[in-house]
Design a protein around this motif. Structure first.
Motif, PDB file in Angstrom:
ATOM      1  N   THR A 199       0.828  -1.207   0.000  1.00  0.00           N
ATOM      2  CA  THR A 199       0.000   0.000   0.000  1.00  0.00           C
ATOM      3  C   THR A 199       0.862   1.256   0.000  1.00  0.00           C
ATOM      4  O   THR A 199       0.595   2.216  -0.728  1.00  0.00           O
ATOM      5  CB  THR A 199      -0.935   0.008   1.218  1.00  0.00           C
ATOM      6  OG1 THR A 199      -1.752  -1.175   1.187  1.00  0.00           O
ATOM      7  CG2 THR A 199      -1.830   1.226   1.221  1.00  0.00           C
ATOM      8  N   GLY A 200       1.918   1.240   0.807  1.00  0.00           N
ATOM      9  CA  GLY A 200       2.802   2.397   0.880  1.00  0.00           C
ATOM     10  C   GLY A 200       3.532   2.676  -0.416  1.00  0.00           C
ATOM     11  O   GLY A 200       3.952   3.801  -0.670  1.00  0.00           O
ATOM     12  N   ASN A 201       3.682   1.656  -1.252  1.00  0.00           N
ATOM     13  CA  ASN A 201       4.322   1.820  -2.554  1.00  0.00           C
ATOM     14  C   ASN A 201       3.306   2.009  -3.680  1.00  0.00           C
ATOM     15  O   ASN A 201       3.673   2.013  -4.854  1.00  0.00           O
ATOM     16  CB  ASN A 201       5.206   0.610  -2.872  1.00  0.00           C
ATOM     17  CG  ASN A 201       6.535   0.638  -2.142  1.00  0.00           C
ATOM     18  OD1 ASN A 201       7.524   1.191  -2.620  1.00  0.00           O
ATOM     19  ND2 ASN A 201       6.562   0.050  -0.953  1.00  0.00           N
ATOM     20  N   GLY A 202       2.031   2.136  -3.307  1.00  0.00           N
ATOM     21  CA  GLY A 202       0.993   2.340  -4.304  1.00  0.00           C
ATOM     22  C   GLY A 202       0.732   1.134  -5.185  1.00  0.00           C
ATOM     23  O   GLY A 202       0.321   1.284  -6.343  1.00  0.00           O
ATOM     24  N   ARG A 203       0.932  -0.060  -4.652  1.00  0.00           N
ATOM     25  CA  ARG A 203       0.765  -1.283  -5.445  1.00  0.00           C
ATOM     26  C   ARG A 203      -0.543  -1.999  -5.088  1.00  0.00           C
ATOM     27  O   ARG A 203      -1.068  -1.872  -3.978  1.00  0.00           O
ATOM     28  CB  ARG A 203       1.937  -2.241  -5.228  1.00  0.00           C
ATOM     29  CG  ARG A 203       3.303  -1.610  -5.437  1.00  0.00           C
ATOM     30  CD  ARG A 203       3.482  -1.058  -6.868  1.00  0.00           C
ATOM     31  NE  ARG A 203       4.745  -0.357  -7.003  1.00  0.00           N
ATOM     32  CZ  ARG A 203       5.884  -0.931  -7.319  1.00  0.00           C
ATOM     33  NH1 ARG A 203       5.923  -2.243  -7.530  1.00  0.00           N
ATOM     34  NH2 ARG A 203       6.976  -0.206  -7.429  1.00  0.00           N
ATOM     35  N   THR A 204      -1.020  -2.775  -6.034  1.00  0.00           N
ATOM     36  CA  THR A 204      -2.203  -3.602  -5.809  1.00  0.00           C
ATOM     37  C   THR A 204      -1.896  -4.681  -4.769  1.00  0.00           C
ATOM     38  O   THR A 204      -0.826  -5.283  -4.792  1.00  0.00           O
ATOM     39  CB  THR A 204      -2.638  -4.265  -7.123  1.00  0.00           C
ATOM     40  OG1 THR A 204      -2.918  -3.252  -8.085  1.00  0.00           O
ATOM     41  CG2 THR A 204      -3.878  -5.129  -6.916  1.00  0.00           C
ATOM     42  N   VAL A 205      -2.838  -4.906  -3.852  1.00  0.00           N
ATOM     43  CA  VAL A 205      -2.672  -5.934  -2.827  1.00  0.00           C
ATOM     44  C   VAL A 205      -3.452  -7.175  -3.248  1.00  0.00           C
ATOM     45  O   VAL A 205      -4.682  -7.177  -3.235  1.00  0.00           O
ATOM     46  CB  VAL A 205      -3.170  -5.445  -1.454  1.00  0.00           C
ATOM     47  CG1 VAL A 205      -2.989  -6.539  -0.405  1.00  0.00           C
ATOM     48  CG2 VAL A 205      -2.434  -4.172  -1.039  1.00  0.00           C
ATOM     49  N   PRO A 206      -2.759  -8.260  -3.640  1.00  0.00           N
ATOM     50  CA  PRO A 206      -3.457  -9.485  -4.049  1.00  0.00           C
ATOM     51  C   PRO A 206      -4.143 -10.155  -2.851  1.00  0.00           C
ATOM     52  O   PRO A 206      -3.815  -9.869  -1.690  1.00  0.00           O
ATOM     53  CB  PRO A 206      -2.334 -10.379  -4.597  1.00  0.00           C
ATOM     54  CG  PRO A 206      -1.158  -9.474  -4.789  1.00  0.00           C
ATOM     55  CD  PRO A 206      -1.304  -8.392  -3.768  1.00  0.00           C
ATOM     56  N   PRO A 207      -5.082 -11.047  -3.105  1.00  0.00           N
ATOM     57  CA  PRO A 207      -5.696 -11.797  -1.998  1.00  0.00           C
ATOM     58  C   PRO A 207      -4.669 -12.690  -1.298  1.00  0.00           C
ATOM     59  O   PRO A 207      -3.771 -13.240  -1.938  1.00  0.00           O
ATOM     60  CB  PRO A 207      -6.783 -12.627  -2.678  1.00  0.00           C
ATOM     61  CG  PRO A 207      -6.372 -12.697  -4.114  1.00  0.00           C
ATOM     62  CD  PRO A 207      -5.655 -11.424  -4.413  1.00  0.00           C
ATOM     63  N   VAL A 208      -4.811 -12.811   0.011  1.00  0.00           N
ATOM     64  CA  VAL A 208      -3.913 -13.672   0.789  1.00  0.00           C
ATOM     65  C   VAL A 208      -4.222 -15.135   0.511  1.00  0.00           C
ATOM     66  O   VAL A 208      -5.382 -15.538   0.424  1.00  0.00           O
ATOM     67  CB  VAL A 208      -4.064 -13.381   2.297  1.00  0.00           C
ATOM     68  CG1 VAL A 208      -3.308 -14.413   3.130  1.00  0.00           C
ATOM     69  CG2 VAL A 208      -3.574 -11.993   2.625  1.00  0.00           C
ATOM     70  N   ILE A 209      -3.190 -15.942   0.367  1.00  0.00           N
ATOM     71  CA  ILE A 209      -3.339 -17.397   0.316  1.00  0.00           C
ATOM     72  C   ILE A 209      -2.766 -17.942   1.623  1.00  0.00           C
ATOM     73  O   ILE A 209      -1.597 -17.718   1.926  1.00  0.00           O
ATOM     74  CB  ILE A 209      -2.607 -17.990  -0.898  1.00  0.00           C
ATOM     75  CG1 ILE A 209      -3.187 -17.411  -2.191  1.00  0.00           C
ATOM     76  CG2 ILE A 209      -2.710 -19.509  -0.883  1.00  0.00           C
ATOM     77  CD1 ILE A 209      -2.490 -17.883  -3.442  1.00  0.00           C
ATOM     78  N   ARG A 210      -3.603 -18.626   2.385  1.00  0.00           N
ATOM     79  CA  ARG A 210      -3.194 -18.987   3.742  1.00  0.00           C
ATOM     80  C   ARG A 210      -2.759 -20.443   3.842  1.00  0.00           C
ATOM     81  O   ARG A 210      -3.393 -21.339   3.278  1.00  0.00           O
ATOM     82  CB  ARG A 210      -4.338 -18.719   4.726  1.00  0.00           C
ATOM     83  CG  ARG A 210      -3.871 -18.686   6.186  1.00  0.00           C
ATOM     84  CD  ARG A 210      -4.937 -18.101   7.076  1.00  0.00           C
ATOM     85  NE  ARG A 210      -5.188 -16.695   6.820  1.00  0.00           N
ATOM     86  CZ  ARG A 210      -4.424 -15.687   7.254  1.00  0.00           C
ATOM     87  NH1 ARG A 210      -3.338 -15.957   7.956  1.00  0.00           N
ATOM     88  NH2 ARG A 210      -4.751 -14.448   6.990  1.00  0.00           N
ATOM     89  N   GLY A 211      -1.663 -20.660   4.566  1.00  0.00           N
ATOM     90  CA  GLY A 211      -1.169 -21.995   4.852  1.00  0.00           C
ATOM     91  C   GLY A 211      -1.131 -22.242   6.344  1.00  0.00           C
ATOM     92  O   GLY A 211      -1.659 -21.456   7.136  1.00  0.00           O
ATOM     93  N   ASP A 212      -0.459 -23.316   6.754  1.00  0.00           N
ATOM     94  CA  ASP A 212      -0.403 -23.665   8.182  1.00  0.00           C
ATOM     95  C   ASP A 212       1.035 -23.874   8.663  1.00  0.00           C
ATOM     96  O   ASP A 212       1.279 -24.601   9.614  1.00  0.00           O
ATOM     97  CB  ASP A 212      -1.245 -24.917   8.455  1.00  0.00           C
ATOM     98  CG  ASP A 212      -0.743 -26.147   7.685  1.00  0.00           C
ATOM     99  OD1 ASP A 212       0.346 -26.080   7.060  1.00  0.00           O
ATOM    100  OD2 ASP A 212      -1.435 -27.180   7.706  1.00  0.00           O
ATOM    101  N   TRP A 213       1.990 -23.260   7.987  1.00  0.00           N
ATOM    102  CA  TRP A 213       3.425 -23.339   8.251  1.00  0.00           C
ATOM    103  C   TRP A 213       4.070 -24.566   7.617  1.00  0.00           C
ATOM    104  O   TRP A 213       5.290 -24.652   7.551  1.00  0.00           O
ATOM    105  CB  TRP A 213       3.763 -23.330   9.750  1.00  0.00           C
ATOM    106  CG  TRP A 213       3.382 -22.144  10.554  1.00  0.00           C
ATOM    107  CD1 TRP A 213       2.716 -22.148  11.742  1.00  0.00           C
ATOM    108  CD2 TRP A 213       3.672 -20.758  10.292  1.00  0.00           C
ATOM    109  NE1 TRP A 213       2.558 -20.864  12.228  1.00  0.00           N
ATOM    110  CE2 TRP A 213       3.139 -19.990  11.352  1.00  0.00           C
ATOM    111  CE3 TRP A 213       4.318 -20.083   9.246  1.00  0.00           C
ATOM    112  CZ2 TRP A 213       3.231 -18.602  11.413  1.00  0.00           C
ATOM    113  CZ3 TRP A 213       4.405 -18.690   9.303  1.00  0.00           C
ATOM    114  CH2 TRP A 213       3.871 -17.966  10.375  1.00  0.00           C
ATOM    115  N   SER A 214       3.299 -25.530   7.151  1.00  0.00           N
ATOM    116  CA  SER A 214       3.888 -26.770   6.637  1.00  0.00           C
ATOM    117  C   SER A 214       4.255 -26.650   5.166  1.00  0.00           C
ATOM    118  O   SER A 214       3.687 -25.844   4.422  1.00  0.00           O
ATOM    119  CB  SER A 214       2.913 -27.931   6.816  1.00  0.00           C
ATOM    120  OG  SER A 214       1.810 -27.787   5.926  1.00  0.00           O
ATOM    121  N   ALA A 215       5.189 -27.494   4.726  1.00  0.00           N
ATOM    122  CA  ALA A 215       5.556 -27.538   3.309  1.00  0.00           C
ATOM    123  C   ALA A 215       4.376 -27.987   2.453  1.00  0.00           C
ATOM    124  O   ALA A 215       4.209 -27.517   1.320  1.00  0.00           O
ATOM    125  CB  ALA A 215       6.749 -28.467   3.113  1.00  0.00           C
TER     126      ALA A 215
END
Length: 328
Positions: A199-215
């Protein structure tokens, strides 16, 4: 008395040796120790604790023993405590509830510790904030409790900012994020810093993809990201998920960093052996553990506690998983 007779010294000298007093000659100390060994004598730790007003033991409470961060922090705490002639007593908390926390602190009281280090890396299920019994000398690791207790943590936000800014400075239009679980304080801070940097760089923020720390969760996220048109840069919230992302990209025919740049977080020992070696954010777990111990020892010495947050700096480690992005 038997030790004193066998060593040929006074009972006061034996007492000074068992209490670690420096006011005993080396040869005399050796005589006393030899006599103790011969008689199988062991000092009464409870009596010594009552005499000096300290058990020389630090309690450690943690929700998890499986994460890299917790294990390396715990190792640092144990080693630094030992250097100060303190032992640690560990109690894992199985229930992420206020009752679970209260039970752990009650048990610590029964085990007679001088202070407690609580590694609270995740939100409680039944409370907005953890409440610690009054009067306890305590340091909290990785929490949002800085207004009420002494907190030590890595500078998660600055580390994430460095990772994202690095990718933007390479010319990538935006940065996708594979976040950790929602209940994690570290995941929360890293995601917030990722979003704020874009946001501070004026860029688009994509949707978050969430994981659980695992590979495995990183692999699932990587399969999705490989099909995202225009995805040229990814910030994974830890190195294990980054490893899964790398595998998914490879299977999808995406080359790192030629097609997509990737940055992780934690700098696990294997990160330099990934293919390619992973650019990541290094956390100084040794410094975190040392500061926890120093903080509680200060509380023990002064019998005072002061709320506030001590942040340990993070460092961006540049390797071969990032490259310049496409021109606009």
């Amino acid at each position: 008395m038997d030790v004193a007779v066998l060593a040929g010294v006074s009972t006061q000298t034996v007492s000074r040796v068992t209490n670690g007093s420096p006011d005993v000659r080396g040869s005399t100390r050796d005589q006393v120790v030899a006599a103790m060994n011969e008689l199988g004598y062991r000092p009464n730790s409870a009596a010594r604790a009552l005499k000096r007003g300290s058990f020389r033991t630090i309690g450690v409470i943690t929700f998890s023993l499986s994460s890299i961060g917790n294990m390396r922090t715990l190792e640092a705490i144990a080693l630094h405590a030992a250097r100060q002639d303190f032992a640690i007593t560990l109690i894992p908390v199985t229930a992420r509830t206020q009752a679970g926390i209260q039970g752990a602190f009650s048990r610590m009281g029964e085990l007679a510790v001088d202070a407690v280090i609580a590694i609270m890396e995740i939100h409680l299920l039944d409370a907005a904030a953890v409440t610690i019994p009054p009067g306890v000398k305590v340091v909290v690791v990785d929490s949002d409790a800085g207004q009420r207790y002494s907190v030590v943590d890595a500078d998660q936000a600055d580390g994430a900012h460095k990772a994202v800014q690095h990718l933007l400075d390479l010319g990538h239009h935006t940065v996708w994020h594979v976040a950790g679980p929602e209940e994690s304080f570290a995941s929360e801070r890293r995601a917030a810093a990722w979003r704020a940097t874009l946001t501070g760089n004026g860029r688009t923020v994509p949707p978050v993809i969430r994981g659980d720390w695992s590979a495995d969760s990183g692999y699932a996220a990587g399969l999705r990201l490989a099909d995202e048109a225009g995805c040229t840069a990814v910030f994974a919230a830890n190195d294990h998920m980054a490893l899964g992302v790398l595998r998914a990209f490879r299977e999808k025919g995406k080359s790192v960093p030629e097609d997509i740049s990737l940055v992780g977080f934690d700098d696990v020992p294997e990160a330099s052996s990934y293919t390619p070696p992973l650019t990541t954010v290094h956390q100084n777990y040794t410094d975190i553990g040392n500061k926890c111990v120093d903080n509680v020892l200060q509380q023990i010495r002064t019998n005072t506690t002061e709320p506030g947050i001590t942040l340990v700096p993070t460092q961006l480690v540049l390797r071969q998983s990032t490259a310049p992005g496409p021109r606009r």
